[in-house]
Design an enzyme around this catalytic site. Sequence first.
Site, short mmCIF file in Angstrom:
data_model
loop_
_atom_site.label_atom_id
_atom_site.label_comp_id
_atom_site.label_asym_id
_atom_site.label_seq_id
_atom_site.Cartn_x
_atom_site.Cartn_y
_atom_site.Cartn_z
CD1 TRP A 57 -3.03 1.40 0.68
CD2 TRP A 57 -1.46 2.53 1.83
NE1 TRP A 57 -3.49 2.69 0.88
CE2 TRP A 57 -2.54 3.40 1.58
CE3 TRP A 57 -0.38 3.03 2.52
CZ2 TRP A 57 -2.57 4.73 2.02
CZ3 TRP A 57 -0.39 4.35 2.95
CH2 TRP A 57 -1.49 5.18 2.70
CE1 TYR A 61 -2.21 8.25 -0.77
CE2 TYR A 61 -0.17 9.15 0.08
CZ TYR A 61 -1.51 9.30 -0.21
OH TYR A 61 -2.14 10.49 0.03
CG ASP A 77 -6.80 4.00 0.43
OD1 ASP A 77 -5.92 4.47 1.17
OD2 ASP A 77 -7.91 4.53 0.25
#
Length: 128
Positions: A57, A61, A77
Site C-alpha cells: 500500500w 501510495y 486502501d
Amino acid sequence: SDVLAADLTRLGMPEARKKALKSAAAAALADPMLFQPLATIEETVERLRAVPGIGDWTAHYIALRAAREPDAFPASDVGLLRGATTSGLPRPSPAELLKRAERWRPFRAYAAEHLWAADAALEPKRAS
C-alpha cells in the site's frame, strides 16, 4: 537527514511506523532517485518495497504521489474500497478491486483519485 536525527516519539505514531519513516529517510539519502519512477510501475513498487517497513500500500501510495506514477493503485486502501462500492453492492475486496482496475491501465492513479473523491462525497451520508 533531519528526519533521521529527529525525535519522533512526540508524533504519537506506532513504533513500526517511526522505524519505516526513518528507513525511508535513510534510503532516500542513500539513493536520491528513490522517488523517481522506473520503466514500469512494478519496478517502481519493487524498489520502494525493498525499503524496510514499506509495504505494498505504502509503495503504491508513494509511487502515486511522489513519483507521479500514473498506474500506481493502492488497492487495499479503505477509501478506494468504499469509493468502489456502487448501487448497494457490497464493498469489494482488495483483490476484486485490483482485478476491476486492470481495465483502467495504464492510468489507474486517475481512477484512484476518482474513487477517493467518490468516497469523500459519501462521507456525510456515512456520518448520519
